[in-house]
Design a protein around this motif. Structure first.
Motif, PDB file in Angstrom:
ATOM      1  N   THR A 183       0.823  -1.217   0.000  1.00  0.00           N
ATOM      2  CA  THR A 183       0.000   0.000   0.000  1.00  0.00           C
ATOM      3  C   THR A 183       0.849   1.257   0.000  1.00  0.00           C
ATOM      4  O   THR A 183       0.413   2.302  -0.508  1.00  0.00           O
ATOM      5  CB  THR A 183      -0.920   0.011   1.235  1.00  0.00           C
ATOM      6  OG1 THR A 183      -0.127  -0.253   2.411  1.00  0.00           O
ATOM      7  CG2 THR A 183      -2.003  -1.050   1.120  1.00  0.00           C
ATOM      8  N   LEU A 184       2.062   1.187   0.546  1.00  0.00           N
ATOM      9  CA  LEU A 184       2.940   2.357   0.564  1.00  0.00           C
ATOM     10  C   LEU A 184       3.458   2.656  -0.841  1.00  0.00           C
ATOM     11  O   LEU A 184       3.578   3.817  -1.242  1.00  0.00           O
ATOM     12  CB  LEU A 184       4.100   2.121   1.527  1.00  0.00           C
ATOM     13  CG  LEU A 184       4.916   3.365   1.916  1.00  0.00           C
ATOM     14  CD1 LEU A 184       4.036   4.358   2.658  1.00  0.00           C
ATOM     15  CD2 LEU A 184       6.112   2.975   2.771  1.00  0.00           C
ATOM     16  N   LEU A 187       0.647   4.284  -2.713  1.00  0.00           N
ATOM     17  CA  LEU A 187       0.527   5.682  -2.292  1.00  0.00           C
ATOM     18  C   LEU A 187       1.575   6.541  -2.985  1.00  0.00           C
ATOM     19  O   LEU A 187       1.266   7.637  -3.485  1.00  0.00           O
ATOM     20  CB  LEU A 187       0.682   5.783  -0.772  1.00  0.00           C
ATOM     21  CG  LEU A 187       0.749   7.200  -0.183  1.00  0.00           C
ATOM     22  CD1 LEU A 187      -0.536   7.967  -0.469  1.00  0.00           C
ATOM     23  CD2 LEU A 187       1.025   7.146   1.317  1.00  0.00           C
ATOM     24  N   SER A 377       4.785  14.389   4.191  1.00  0.00           N
ATOM     25  CA  SER A 377       4.439  13.654   5.411  1.00  0.00           C
ATOM     26  C   SER A 377       3.430  14.418   6.270  1.00  0.00           C
ATOM     27  O   SER A 377       2.438  13.837   6.738  1.00  0.00           O
ATOM     28  CB  SER A 377       5.694  13.342   6.219  1.00  0.00           C
ATOM     29  OG  SER A 377       6.395  14.529   6.553  1.00  0.00           O
ATOM     30  N   VAL A 395       0.083   1.482   6.588  1.00  0.00           N
ATOM     31  CA  VAL A 395       0.740   2.783   6.459  1.00  0.00           C
ATOM     32  C   VAL A 395       0.469   3.602   7.717  1.00  0.00           C
ATOM     33  O   VAL A 395      -0.677   3.710   8.156  1.00  0.00           O
ATOM     34  CB  VAL A 395       0.232   3.545   5.211  1.00  0.00           C
ATOM     35  CG1 VAL A 395       0.832   4.948   5.151  1.00  0.00           C
ATOM     36  CG2 VAL A 395       0.566   2.763   3.949  1.00  0.00           C
ATOM     37  N   ASP A 396       1.523   4.165   8.312  1.00  0.00           N
ATOM     38  CA  ASP A 396       1.371   5.032   9.469  1.00  0.00           C
ATOM     39  C   ASP A 396       2.248   6.265   9.295  1.00  0.00           C
ATOM     40  O   ASP A 396       2.801   6.483   8.212  1.00  0.00           O
ATOM     41  CB  ASP A 396       1.690   4.278  10.771  1.00  0.00           C
ATOM     42  CG  ASP A 396       3.110   3.722  10.785  1.00  0.00           C
ATOM     43  OD1 ASP A 396       3.903   4.088   9.880  1.00  0.00           O
ATOM     44  OD2 ASP A 396       3.436   2.933  11.682  1.00  0.00           O
ATOM     45  N   SER A 399       5.732   5.603   7.987  1.00  0.00           N
ATOM     46  CA  SER A 399       5.747   5.309   6.552  1.00  0.00           C
ATOM     47  C   SER A 399       5.654   6.592   5.739  1.00  0.00           C
ATOM     48  O   SER A 399       6.324   6.752   4.713  1.00  0.00           O
ATOM     49  CB  SER A 399       4.584   4.384   6.194  1.00  0.00           C
ATOM     50  OG  SER A 399       4.583   3.216   6.987  1.00  0.00           O
ATOM     51  N   LEU A 400       4.806   7.519   6.187  1.00  0.00           N
ATOM     52  CA  LEU A 400       4.646   8.779   5.472  1.00  0.00           C
ATOM     53  C   LEU A 400       5.932   9.587   5.467  1.00  0.00           C
ATOM     54  O   LEU A 400       6.245  10.279   4.491  1.00  0.00           O
ATOM     55  CB  LEU A 400       3.513   9.596   6.109  1.00  0.00           C
ATOM     56  CG  LEU A 400       2.115   8.979   6.027  1.00  0.00           C
ATOM     57  CD1 LEU A 400       1.112   9.846   6.774  1.00  0.00           C
ATOM     58  CD2 LEU A 400       1.682   8.792   4.586  1.00  0.00           C
ATOM     59  N   VAL A 403       8.101   8.080   2.749  1.00  0.00           N
ATOM     60  CA  VAL A 403       7.609   8.497   1.433  1.00  0.00           C
ATOM     61  C   VAL A 403       7.977   9.948   1.168  1.00  0.00           C
ATOM     62  O   VAL A 403       8.381  10.318   0.056  1.00  0.00           O
ATOM     63  CB  VAL A 403       6.080   8.295   1.330  1.00  0.00           C
ATOM     64  CG1 VAL A 403       5.525   8.986   0.093  1.00  0.00           C
ATOM     65  CG2 VAL A 403       5.751   6.814   1.278  1.00  0.00           C
ATOM     66  N   LEU A 454      10.851   1.531   9.300  1.00  0.00           N
ATOM     67  CA  LEU A 454       9.898   0.579   8.721  1.00  0.00           C
ATOM     68  C   LEU A 454      10.090  -0.839   9.212  1.00  0.00           C
ATOM     69  O   LEU A 454       9.303  -1.704   8.880  1.00  0.00           O
ATOM     70  CB  LEU A 454       9.995   0.588   7.190  1.00  0.00           C
ATOM     71  CG  LEU A 454       9.580   1.889   6.500  1.00  0.00           C
ATOM     72  CD1 LEU A 454       9.620   1.713   4.990  1.00  0.00           C
ATOM     73  CD2 LEU A 454       8.187   2.324   6.944  1.00  0.00           C
ATOM     74  N   HIS A 469      -2.933   2.998  13.996  1.00  0.00           N
ATOM     75  CA  HIS A 469      -2.237   4.168  13.493  1.00  0.00           C
ATOM     76  C   HIS A 469      -2.259   5.246  14.551  1.00  0.00           C
ATOM     77  O   HIS A 469      -3.221   5.416  15.264  1.00  0.00           O
ATOM     78  CB  HIS A 469      -2.927   4.684  12.211  1.00  0.00           C
ATOM     79  CG  HIS A 469      -2.928   3.632  11.142  1.00  0.00           C
ATOM     80  ND1 HIS A 469      -1.787   3.075  10.611  1.00  0.00           N
ATOM     81  CD2 HIS A 469      -3.963   3.006  10.504  1.00  0.00           C
ATOM     82  CE1 HIS A 469      -2.083   2.194   9.693  1.00  0.00           C
ATOM     83  NE2 HIS A 469      -3.389   2.129   9.617  1.00  0.00           N
TER      84      HIS A 469
END
Length: 469
Positions: A183-184, A187, A377, A395-396, A399-400, A403, A454, A469
């Motif tokens: 899912t990351l 995204l 983020s 995703v939390d 994770s953001l 990214v 991660l 989350h």
């Protein structure tokens, strides 16, 4: 056209098959030979590796004893023409203004595909990547403007820090392995597509000069030609080159950068298949049954094979077929050539003591590394906390942050916008150096944060439910 249902009394599995293990030894040898190549092409990071290699070659070449040949190569004029109609563009123009049109065409296809049935087709699903992309465009631009405030000649470079290089970013996530939930990656892909759309709008609105309305009328004529072709259900993509060339010529004449023509053509490409998956299976079964009935009739057998070929071709939409066909050429051909042509920064010619030069360098590095990390983020986390967007499973906030950090890898798009933002070669060299430093820093930061943050995120609770989350 709806394929008829196959005759239930005739089963295509009556066609004789080769026994297993009867492949010719040459076939087996070829499979072993090309297997490593297939694996290489299947890795998302592969195109990023090729880009890095091209950039390194360009940098070494531009700073070696043969640097004059590097610059001479890209300023070489190429004669094109038919009869009395002739043009002599430079090789650099052909790369940046012609080959990159194909790159932006694929971007347009990706945008339309995602809007038709992907992550951007539903507002609720698109809310998180939309917030991330907006934060990842606005915050870096503000950071750049804050750092370069009052710096002479730096004010036009704010668009350079708004872009993300999806090949590099996905490549870094791939290097992190199983730590990264699927899912990351989705995204990141979705926000990068929105980011590309934002970059396209910035190029069209702020980095186009001397707008000529007549050019838009010419481009509209090409758009009308595409619509006519679609109305007559013309599916051969090669025939669309003519109206596509008209769109490109009109955009060039209008004063808008010609790469916008690629996006326009991509958005006009049909994304509807005639057969679809179920239709393909039904048509193929029917054709196989007919082929089984007419094994001794060469004409009927060939006709059945032709129907299978049509069903195979029309199982996907023209847009999907073109995207699948062009993506390897863009990833392993056009983008590396662009990097080779644009990443060759002669360090000896860069004067960071010139007015505004250091501010430009720091603005680009700060915008991409700090601005992107915070913008992506914080904006996405804030949208989720406010209930405007749903956080995907796995995703939390950690994770953001990862990214956001890899989103600071600007490279291809940032260098492209830099070539439009700065007319002065000295300032352009500073901007390109800033993009290279920022992209390398963001990639390193993404790897480090991914390793640190991660590891625990990839392991769910003992009951198997998604992590809180």
């Amino acid at each position: 056209m709806t394929p008829s249902k196959p005759d239930q009394k005739t089963r295509p599995d009556s066609i004789p098959h080769l026994p297993p293990g009867t492949l010719h030894p040459l076939h087996l040898a070829a499979a072993k030979l090309f297997a490593p190549i297939d694996r290489f092409l299947s890795i998302s990071a592969a195109s990023g590796i090729v880009l890095v290699a091209a950039a390194v070659v360009a940098m070494l070449w531009a700073n070696s004893g043969w640097q004059s040949s590097y610059h001479a190569l890209w300023h070489t004029k190429v004669t094109l023409g038919i009869g009395s109609l002739r043009a002599e563009p430079t090789l650099h123009f052909l790369v940046n203004d012609v080959l990159m049109v194909v790159f932006f065409f694929v971007v347009g296809l990706e945008i339309k595909r995602e809007m038709r049935g992907g992550e951007l087709s539903d507002l609720r699903r698109a809310a998180l990547p939309l917030a991330a992309a907006l934060g990842g465009m606005l915050v870096p631009a503000l950071v750049y403007l804050a750092i370069t405030a009052g710096a002479l000649g730096a004010e036009t470079g704010w668009g350079v820090v708004m872009a993300t290089d999806i090949a590099f970013a996905v490549g870094i996530l791939t290097l992190l392995g199983p730590r990264v939930p699927p899912t990351l990656r989705i995204l990141l892909l979705a926000l990068a597509i929105i980011d590309d759309l934002g970059a396209i709008l910035v190029i069209a609105l702020f980095y186009s000069h001397g707008i000529t309305p007549l050019g838009f009328l010419i481009a509209l004529g090409g758009v009308f030609g595409v619509r006519v072709f679609k109305w007559f259900a013309i599916r051969n993509p090669w025939l669309y080159l003519l109206p596509g060339a008209v769109i490109w010529g009109g955009i060039v004449y209008s004063g808008v950068h010609p790469t916008i023509a690629g996006v326009v053509l991509g958005l006009l490409t049909p994304m509807t298949s005639w057969y679809g998956r179920q239709g393909f299976l039904a048509a193929t079964r029917e054709a196989l049954a007919d082929a089984d009935h007419h094994l001794d009739d060469r004409h009927e057998f060939v006709a059945a094979l032709s129907r299978i070929d049509v069903a195979r071709r029309e199982a996907l939409s023209p847009g999907e077929r073109l995207e699948h066909a062009l993506h390897p050429w863009v990833a392993f051909g056009i983008m590396p050539i662009f990097a080779l042509a644009n990443a060759g920064v002669s360090l000896g010619s860069i004067d960071l003591g010139a007015p505004g030069a250091m501010a430009t360098l720091l603005g680009i590095v700060g915008g991409l590394v700090v601005g992107k990390t915070l913008g992506i983020s914080v904006a996405s986390w804030g949208a989720a906390r406010a209930g405007l967007a749903a956080m995907p499973v796995g995703v939390d906030h950690r994770s953001l942050l990862v990214v956001g950090s890899v989103g600071g890898i600007g490279f291809t798009m940032s260098m492209f916008i830099a070539s439009l933002a700065f007319d002065d070669e000295a300032r352009l060299g500073v901007a390109r150096l800033g993009v290279l430093i920022a992209s390398a820093t963001a990639a390193t930061l993404g790897l480090v944060l991914g390793r640190l943050l991660l590891r625990a995120a990839a392991v769910g609770p003992a009951d198997g439910s998604p992590a809180a989350h």
